[in-house]
Design a protein around this motif. Structure first.
Motif, PDB file in Angstrom:
ATOM      1  N   ILE A   1       0.709  -1.379   0.140  1.00 50.79           N
ATOM      2  CA  ILE A   1      -0.134  -0.100  -0.084  1.00 50.79           C
ATOM      3  C   ILE A   1       0.958   1.185  -0.049  1.00 50.79           C
ATOM      4  N   ASP A   2       1.496   1.374   0.907  1.00 55.27           N
ATOM      5  CA  ASP A   2       2.799   2.415   0.984  1.00 55.27           C
ATOM      6  C   ASP A   2       3.632   2.669  -0.269  1.00 55.27           C
ATOM      7  N   PHE A   3       4.137   1.545  -0.987  1.00 52.93           N
ATOM      8  CA  PHE A   3       4.709   1.395  -2.500  1.00 52.93           C
ATOM      9  C   PHE A   3       3.663   2.055  -3.445  1.00 52.93           C
ATOM     10  N   VAL A   4       2.461   1.644  -3.757  1.00 53.87           N
ATOM     11  CA  VAL A   4       1.329   2.277  -4.666  1.00 53.87           C
ATOM     12  C   VAL A   4       1.230   3.635  -4.456  1.00 53.87           C
ATOM     13  N   GLU A   5       1.309   3.979  -3.103  1.00 53.02           N
ATOM     14  CA  GLU A   5       0.839   5.306  -2.834  1.00 53.02           C
ATOM     15  C   GLU A   5       2.050   6.246  -3.325  1.00 53.02           C
ATOM     16  N   THR A   6       3.225   5.628  -3.017  1.00 47.90           N
ATOM     17  CA  THR A   6       4.447   6.476  -3.398  1.00 47.90           C
ATOM     18  C   THR A   6       4.855   6.577  -4.916  1.00 47.90           C
ATOM     19  N   VAL A   7       4.735   5.300  -5.566  1.00 51.98           N
ATOM     20  CA  VAL A   7       5.236   5.358  -7.020  1.00 51.98           C
ATOM     21  C   VAL A   7       3.889   5.886  -7.930  1.00 51.98           C
ATOM     22  N   ALA A   8       2.562   5.600  -7.563  1.00 56.98           N
ATOM     23  CA  ALA A   8       1.634   5.935  -8.226  1.00 56.98           C
ATOM     24  C   ALA A   8       1.599   5.733  -9.886  1.00 56.98           C
TER      25      ALA A   8
ATOM     26  N   ASP B   1      -6.014   1.184 -11.187  1.00 57.43           N
ATOM     27  CA  ASP B   1      -5.244   2.414 -10.912  1.00 57.43           C
ATOM     28  C   ASP B   1      -4.981   2.632  -9.576  1.00 57.43           C
ATOM     29  N   PRO B   2      -4.006   3.568  -9.020  1.00 51.71           N
ATOM     30  CA  PRO B   2      -3.513   3.496  -7.836  1.00 51.71           C
ATOM     31  C   PRO B   2      -4.658   3.542  -6.541  1.00 51.71           C
ATOM     32  N   ALA B   3      -5.915   4.443  -6.850  1.00 47.83           N
ATOM     33  CA  ALA B   3      -6.882   4.389  -5.925  1.00 47.83           C
ATOM     34  C   ALA B   3      -7.788   3.072  -5.826  1.00 47.83           C
ATOM     35  N   ASN B   4      -7.968   2.356  -6.730  1.00 48.48           N
ATOM     36  CA  ASN B   4      -8.524   1.103  -6.752  1.00 48.48           C
ATOM     37  C   ASN B   4      -7.592   0.132  -6.187  1.00 48.48           C
ATOM     38  N   THR B   5      -6.359   0.186  -6.704  1.00 45.39           N
ATOM     39  CA  THR B   5      -5.365  -1.145  -6.054  1.00 45.39           C
ATOM     40  C   THR B   5      -5.459  -0.785  -4.618  1.00 45.39           C
ATOM     41  N   ILE B   6      -5.301   0.291  -4.095  1.00 43.98           N
ATOM     42  CA  ILE B   6      -5.128   0.403  -2.624  1.00 43.98           C
ATOM     43  C   ILE B   6      -6.647   0.218  -1.970  1.00 43.98           C
ATOM     44  N   LYS B   7      -7.574   0.280  -2.469  1.00 51.02           N
ATOM     45  CA  LYS B   7      -8.840  -0.014  -1.850  1.00 51.02           C
ATOM     46  C   LYS B   7      -9.004  -1.691  -1.928  1.00 51.02           C
ATOM     47  N   SER B   8      -8.377  -2.310  -3.138  1.00 48.78           N
ATOM     48  CA  SER B   8      -8.289  -3.724  -3.200  1.00 48.78           C
ATOM     49  C   SER B   8      -7.486  -4.423  -2.190  1.00 48.78           C
ATOM     50  N   MET B   9      -6.310  -3.967  -1.875  1.00 47.42           N
ATOM     51  CA  MET B   9      -5.449  -4.313  -0.802  1.00 47.42           C
ATOM     52  C   MET B   9      -5.880  -3.896   0.383  1.00 47.42           C
ATOM     53  N   ARG B  10      -6.780  -3.187   0.729  1.00 50.14           N
ATOM     54  CA  ARG B  10      -7.109  -2.872   2.083  1.00 50.14           C
ATOM     55  C   ARG B  10      -8.388  -3.851   2.482  1.00 50.14           C
ATOM     56  N   GLU B  11      -8.853  -4.291   1.287  1.00 47.58           N
ATOM     57  CA  GLU B  11     -10.079  -5.196   1.257  1.00 47.58           C
ATOM     58  C   GLU B  11      -9.300  -6.579   1.727  1.00 47.58           C
ATOM     59  N   HIS B  12      -8.316  -6.904   1.120  1.00 47.61           N
ATOM     60  CA  HIS B  12      -7.590  -8.111   1.787  1.00 47.61           C
ATOM     61  C   HIS B  12      -6.978  -7.935   3.211  1.00 47.61           C
TER      62      HIS B  12
END
Length: 216
Positions: free
Chosen positions: A113-120, A172-183
């Motif tokens: 999650i930190d990585f996706v937020e950083t590189v976007a 995209d970054p927002a949806n990827t992070i959302k998916s990881m938080r669902e995990h």
């Protein structure tokens, strides 16, 4: 050459779709297909036989090869089978999951999650996210200890990955992070030893992925 999804031609086909050299729904001649994948005629026949069996291409004489385009029914059927397998596998997995898996998997998700937020940038985070998704979901399938189910799920997982190409915004970054938080919600339920809560969180995740794939 391999006869399953580890077939080099099959893997080259998937990679060509992911990087845009091939397109879902595209029709092209045999020579074009071979040039893009970097294969000769003999591997072409073996590869297309495998891809046809998986429903990923249609080969027609004098017309060429048409790559599948997943319609709503195809997507729905794929998600339905995925849900059946993963829910049952997670129920089994919840009975024996160890602290080491929980600790590592939670840390891996926090890091991604930190990585996706950083590189976007999907081109940068796509493969690390893909590997983490596979490790996470495949843990539930491994709980079956059933080789036939494992093979079915590997093929299903590959199709799920290709389905997402229909709608790039779904990863995209927002949806990827959302998916990881669902995990993470699944992990938290497992930490509480709440098997039903974990299954409910998984159902929520799968509904979320389906919604993002079809509507984002």
């Amino acid at each position: 050459m391999g006869q399953g999804i580890d077939n080099p031609g099959y893997l080259a086909f998937v990679e060509a779709l992911v990087d845009g050299r091939l397109k879902l729904g595209q029709t092209l001649k045999q020579e074009e297909f071979c040039d893009i994948l970097g294969i000769s005629l003999s591997p072409f026949r073996e590869t297309t036989t495998l891809l046809e069996a998986e429903g990923l291409v249609t080969v027609r004489r004098r017309i060429g090869l048409t790559i599948f385009y997943p319609d709503v029914k195809f997507v729905g059927n794929t998600f339905q089978l995925r849900g059946i397998l993963e829910r049952e596998g997670l129920s089994k997995f919840a009975r024996s999951v160890g602290k080491s898996w929980l600790t590592k998997t939670r840390a891996d998700h926090d890091a991604i999650i930190d990585f996706v937020e950083t590189v976007a940038d999907p081109a940068v985070y796509r493969e690390p996210v893909r590997q983490l998704e596979w490790a996470f979901h495949n843990s539930f399938i491994a709980a079956f200890e059933n080789q036939q189910i494992r093979v079915i799920y590997e093929r299903l997982h590959q199709k799920m990955y290709l389905i997402r190409l229909v709608n790039p915004e779904s990863v995209d970054p927002a949806n990827t992070i959302k998916s990881m938080r669902e995990h993470v919600a699944v992990i938290e339920a497992l930490e509480r030893r709440d098997a039903q809560g974990a299954v409910d969180a998984l159902d929520n995740h799968l509904r979320g992925v389906l919604h993002r794939t079809l509507t984002t």
